[in-house]
Design an enzyme around this catalytic site. Structure first.
Site, PDB file in Angstrom:
ATOM      1  CB  ILE A 139      -0.954   0.107   1.309  1.00  0.00           C
ATOM      2  CG1 ILE A 139      -1.954  -1.179   1.368  1.00  0.00           C
ATOM      3  CG2 ILE A 139      -1.670   1.351   1.377  1.00  0.00           C
ATOM      4  CD1 ILE A 139      -2.648  -1.578   2.091  1.00  0.00           C
TER       5      ILE A 139
ATOM      6  NE  ARG B 131      19.699   4.370  -1.692  1.00  0.00           N
ATOM      7  CZ  ARG B 131      19.748   5.636  -1.774  1.00  0.00           C
ATOM      8  NH1 ARG B 131      19.211   6.342  -2.901  1.00  0.00           N
ATOM      9  NH2 ARG B 131      20.292   6.317  -0.897  1.00  0.00           N
TER      10      ARG B 131
ATOM     11  CG  ASN C 197       1.402   2.320   4.514  1.00  0.00           C
ATOM     12  OD1 ASN C 197       0.357   1.604   4.362  1.00  0.00           O
ATOM     13  ND2 ASN C 197       2.596   1.762   3.979  1.00  0.00           N
ATOM     14  CB  ALA C 198       5.743   1.484   8.199  1.00  0.00           C
TER      15      ALA C 198
ATOM     16  CE1 TYR D  66      -0.498  -5.475  11.552  1.00  0.00           C
ATOM     17  CE2 TYR D  66      -3.075  -6.416  11.546  1.00  0.00           C
ATOM     18  CZ  TYR D  66      -1.983  -5.775  10.977  1.00  0.00           C
ATOM     19  OH  TYR D  66      -2.292  -4.897   9.683  1.00  0.00           O
TER      20      TYR D  66
HETATM   21  N1  LIG Z   1      -2.544  -5.954   3.333  1.00  0.00           N
HETATM   22  C1  LIG Z   1      -3.232  -6.032   4.096  1.00  0.00           C
HETATM   23  O1  LIG Z   1      -4.163  -6.745   3.858  1.00  0.00           O
HETATM   24  C2  LIG Z   1      -3.718  -5.050   5.213  1.00  0.00           C
HETATM   25  C3  LIG Z   1      -4.832  -5.068   5.981  1.00  0.00           C
HETATM   26  C4  LIG Z   1      -5.179  -4.187   6.860  1.00  0.00           C
HETATM   27  C5  LIG Z   1      -4.247  -3.100   7.270  1.00  0.00           C
HETATM   28  N2  LIG Z   1      -3.058  -3.135   6.523  1.00  0.00           N
HETATM   29  C6  LIG Z   1      -1.997  -2.132   6.807  1.00  0.00           C
HETATM   30  O2  LIG Z   1      -1.470  -1.226   5.693  1.00  0.00           O
HETATM   31  C7  LIG Z   1      -0.205  -1.021   5.947  1.00  0.00           C
HETATM   32  C8  LIG Z   1       0.550  -1.322   4.771  1.00  0.00           C
HETATM   33  O3  LIG Z   1       0.516  -2.965   4.672  1.00  0.00           O
HETATM   34  P1  LIG Z   1       1.109  -3.536   3.557  1.00  0.00           P
HETATM   35  O4  LIG Z   1       0.114  -4.678   3.436  1.00  0.00           O
HETATM   36  O5  LIG Z   1       1.281  -2.580   2.045  1.00  0.00           O
HETATM   37  O6  LIG Z   1       2.343  -4.066   4.183  1.00  0.00           O
HETATM   38  P2  LIG Z   1       3.840  -4.464   3.459  1.00  0.00           P
HETATM   39  O7  LIG Z   1       4.601  -5.527   4.144  1.00  0.00           O
HETATM   40  O8  LIG Z   1       3.574  -4.905   1.991  1.00  0.00           O
HETATM   41  O9  LIG Z   1       4.608  -3.034   3.578  1.00  0.00           O
HETATM   42  C9  LIG Z   1       5.058  -2.631   4.482  1.00  0.00           C
HETATM   43  C10 LIG Z   1       6.369  -1.874   4.636  1.00  0.00           C
HETATM   44  O10 LIG Z   1       6.517  -1.341   5.828  1.00  0.00           O
HETATM   45  C11 LIG Z   1       8.288  -1.386   5.861  1.00  0.00           C
HETATM   46  N3  LIG Z   1       8.474  -1.661   7.230  1.00  0.00           N
HETATM   47  C12 LIG Z   1       8.525  -2.777   7.936  1.00  0.00           C
HETATM   48  N4  LIG Z   1       8.889  -2.678   9.156  1.00  0.00           N
HETATM   49  C13 LIG Z   1       9.558  -1.322   9.243  1.00  0.00           C
HETATM   50  C14 LIG Z   1      10.272  -0.708  10.065  1.00  0.00           C
HETATM   51  N5  LIG Z   1      10.572  -1.173  11.469  1.00  0.00           N
HETATM   52  N6  LIG Z   1      10.952   0.675   9.784  1.00  0.00           N
HETATM   53  C15 LIG Z   1      10.696   1.183   8.530  1.00  0.00           C
HETATM   54  N7  LIG Z   1       9.742   0.696   7.684  1.00  0.00           N
HETATM   55  C16 LIG Z   1       9.199  -0.776   7.951  1.00  0.00           C
HETATM   56  C17 LIG Z   1       8.212  -2.633   4.971  1.00  0.00           C
HETATM   57  O11 LIG Z   1       9.830  -2.672   4.642  1.00  0.00           O
HETATM   58  C18 LIG Z   1       7.480  -2.503   3.989  1.00  0.00           C
HETATM   59  O12 LIG Z   1       7.886  -1.847   2.854  1.00  0.00           O
HETATM   60  C19 LIG Z   1       0.050  -1.632   7.484  1.00  0.00           C
HETATM   61  O13 LIG Z   1      -0.011  -0.280   8.377  1.00  0.00           O
HETATM   62  C20 LIG Z   1      -0.754  -2.731   7.452  1.00  0.00           C
HETATM   63  O14 LIG Z   1      -1.101  -3.053   8.867  1.00  0.00           O
HETATM   64  C21 LIG Z   1      -2.748  -3.947   5.602  1.00  0.00           C
END
Ligand SMILES: NC(=O)c1ccc[n+]([C@@H]2O[C@H](COP(=O)([O-])OP(=O)(O)OC[C@H]3O[C@@H](n4cnc5c(N)ncnc54)[C@H](O)[C@@H]3O)[C@@H](O)[C@H]2O)c1
Length: 248
Positions: free
Chosen positions: A20, A46, A91-92, A156
């Site tokens: 996202i 990058r 978002n992370a 979580y």
């Molecule tokens: N994908 C889903 O189904 C879903 C559902 C509900 C909520 N979310 C939320 O949406 C957001 C994005 O989720 P996503 O699915 O794109 O996740 P993803 O795992 O694909 O991406 C998460 C990103 O955060 C980065 N990250 C993780 N730990 C980090 C740290 N310590 N420091 C800096 N960066 C860090 C990762 O490298 C990654 O690029 C999150 O907050 C997640 O909880 C996702």
């Protein structure tokens, strides 16, 4: 078409390298914003920056580990020396699907450090400047897991419930200063985080969604951009993007 008012503004996206966050980066660039893209995964971040803005004129990749308060402060200094931040997307996140009988204290602390403490520290740092300038938009990526229980969601889900509460506290604190703070609560969205559960678990989870499929990152981004738009009277809200998985 929604006029987001993001053109020429500076946006900070955490967790920008994948999922996202990467979709948010692409959408904000398409809206004409300058984007600070923060992630722990430097190589992927990058690569995303080079693909999304080949000249690099409007994107600044920043490497930081959000579990480390000193790294958050350093990243904030780096970004604000580049450009003052108008819009922050927290978002992370660190996912953890583990039975509550099995979660270790270290895992609990790591989930909360990234999903909640980092949001508190980064938002406080960024919001100080927004308050001074009289404008800001903050959007926190929560989750349906913070709104309804899952057996594997003790850490979580609790961190995301905390994020919804924190969203409201910052919203109340900043409402008089032209700064809005809102949350998006997606259910399953097609990103690396979700694919990591495996095809069988994914099929079982999809079966619980009334719309019969999971979201695309772009569908979540659309709501996040609405909440980040300059003309808005929405603050302290949590917008559900869940295909009907939770109706409240
Ligand atoms: N994908 C889903 O189904 C879903 C559902 C509900 C909520 N979310 C939320 O949406 C957001 C994005 O989720 P996503 O699915 O794109 O996740 P993803 O795992 O694909 O991406 C998460 C990103 O955060 C980065 N990250 C993780 N730990 C980090 C740290 N310590 N420091 C800096 N960066 C860090 C990762 O490298 C990654 O690029 C999150 O907050 C997640 O909880 C996702």
């Amino acid at each position: 078409m929604l006029d987001t008012g993001l053109a020429g503004r500076t946006v900070l996206v955490t967790g920008s390298a994948h999922g996202i966050g990467a979709a948010l980066v692409r959408a904000c660039l398409a809206e004409g914003a300058f984007v600070a893209a923060l992630d722990i995964d430097e190589a992927a971040n990058r690569a995303l920056a080079e693909r999304a803005d080949p000249g690099g004129a409007r994107i600044r990749p920043v490497r930081a580990d959000l579990s480390d308060p000193a790294a958050i402060a350093a990243a904030h200094d780096e970004v604000s020396a580049w450009r003052p931040v108008d819009v922050l997307f927290n978002n992370a996140a660190r996912p953890l699907a583990r039975s509550l009988w099995e979660i270790t204290a270290e895992e609990w602390d790591e989930v909360f450090a990234i999903n909640l403490r980092a949001v508190f520290l980064l938002t406080r740092a960024v919001a100080a400047g927004m308050r001074e300038r009289g404008f800001g938009r903050i959007v926190n990526m929560a989750s349906v897991a913070g709104q309804t229980p899952r057996p594997t969601g003790a850490a979580y889900g609790s961190s995301k419930a905390g994020l919804i509460a924190l969203t409201r506290v910052f919203a109340a604190e900043l409402a008089a200063y032209g700064v809005t703070v809102n949350a998006v609560a997606p259910a399953m969205t097609d990103t690396p985080m979700v694919r990591s559960v495996g095809p069988e678990a994914l099929a079982a989870l999809t079966a619980q969604v009334p719309m019969g499929r999971i979201a695309t990152p772009e569908e979540v981004v659309r709501v996040a951009l609405f909440l980040a738009s300059a003309e808005s009277f929405v603050t302290g809200a949590t917008y559900d993007v869940n295909g009907g998985a939770l109706m409240r």
